[in-house]
Enzyme design. Structure first.
Site, PDB file in Angstrom:
ATOM      1  CB  SER B  12       4.230  56.035  42.975  1.00  0.00           C
ATOM      2  OG  SER B  12       5.548  55.882  43.423  1.00  0.00           O
ATOM      3  CB  SER B  13       0.791  58.411  46.649  1.00  0.00           C
ATOM      4  OG  SER B  13       0.119  58.740  47.846  1.00  0.00           O
ATOM      5  N   PRO B  14       2.331  56.295  49.057  1.00  0.00           N
ATOM      6  CG  PRO B  14       4.090  56.547  50.577  1.00  0.00           C
ATOM      7  CD  PRO B  14       3.692  56.853  49.177  1.00  0.00           C
TER       8      PRO B  14
END
Lengths: 200, 200
Positions: B12-14
């Site tokens: 979920s971490s860009p």
């Protein structure tokens, strides 16, 4: 002539110290000047909800490893200061007080304050320490001491911090180049490219 | 043969997504393999006291500007996913389930999950979405679905996250190279130099 680079920093931020050592070479490559804008991370963190890295369990450990590594890489003298972090409002006011008279002198002074704290272990958290650095730089310490207490300089410093927050300066070091924001000393290479290419 | 690079990331971490697109070229230059280690930032933040960037007033704004800029710079396809952020435990378990059978396949799958979420707007927050990506990659989705529910895989995933926290993995992306920590996609150039010079 391109616009200056706005350089936002807190004198108590070790990554700002690293950036203060690297920004001139970067600006020179792009024939830009640098406007040094001391801020206070305390009020910034009140808005952002952030805390000093030092106070954060895991990130603090990382920072304590990372900052000396980064300084070794760039040949920047560094020793962890004590106390750390410190209040930097007196030093910030001194920069704003000097800036209008002689911006070059203000920049030399700002660099000397950073070096005094992060390389030479001098406490620049109190007015006395700030003025001692000024005296070493050949600046009239008595006059600067008065300026630091001047309500107009206090108001100007506060306004500068408030304006930075309005511009969404979310930490330090932080840079604005033609209104484009870059946060963190790690982003200097990206900012370099941005200036070279005129953005993308 | 040098040790693999440990690559810690949250789906979920860009910034982890950006790193996932850059890490192969970097590893190849140093003839290193990469061990992909999905973690869950939720438990990390519980220890570090941190919060998702998205939830932070000023840093969230910066990130929303910075991530697309970084992706444009590197030619990485990107579109803000919705919902964001999401739970990524199912995707993480899937990677650990695949890893022992076929690490190359696990890596291809991890890249496909990242792309599905950050480039193609597919929700990989639920098991169904994760299995749909697996099916597209020619992976037996039914078997993977069972593995995700397997108590051993659940325990392994939890142990991996706990171990990362023990190693002071304070965010994502995070890298360990010969036990040297590098946090953030901006630090890949420094990690590159570190490997080239064998430290300093």
């Amino acid at each position: 002539m391109p616009e200056p680079i706005d350089f936002y920093f807190d004198f108590s931020s070790p990554y700002s110290y690293v950036a203060a050592n690297l920004i001139d070479a970067l600006a020179d490559r792009h024939i830009r000047s640098v406007t040094w804008r001391p801020i206070l991370l305390g009020p910034v963190f009140e808005v952002s909800g952030n805390r000093p890295l030092n106070a954060q369990p895991m990130k603090g450990d990382y920072m304590r490893h990372d900052v000396p590594r980064l300084c070794r890489r760039h040949g920047i003298p560094f020793a962890w200061p004590e106390p750390f972090p410190i209040a930097t409002v007196a030093a910030a006011r001194a920069v704003y007080a000097l800036w209008d008279q002689d911006a070059e002198q203000a920049i030399r002074f700002a660099k000397a304050v950073f070096r005094a704290y992060f390389a030479n272990g001098r406490n620049i958290g109190e007015t006395d320490g700030v003025l001692a650095v000024a005296a070493d730089e050949g600046i009239d310490a008595a006059a600067l001491g008065q300026a630091i207490q001047d309500p107009a300089i206090k108001a100007r410093t506060k306004a500068a911090v408030d304006h930075a927050i309005k511009l969404k300066v979310c930490g330090a070091p932080f840079f604005l180049v033609d209104e484009e924001p870059f946060w963190g000393v790690d982003r200097l290479p990206l900012m370099d490219e941005w200036m070279a290419r005129g953005g993308w």
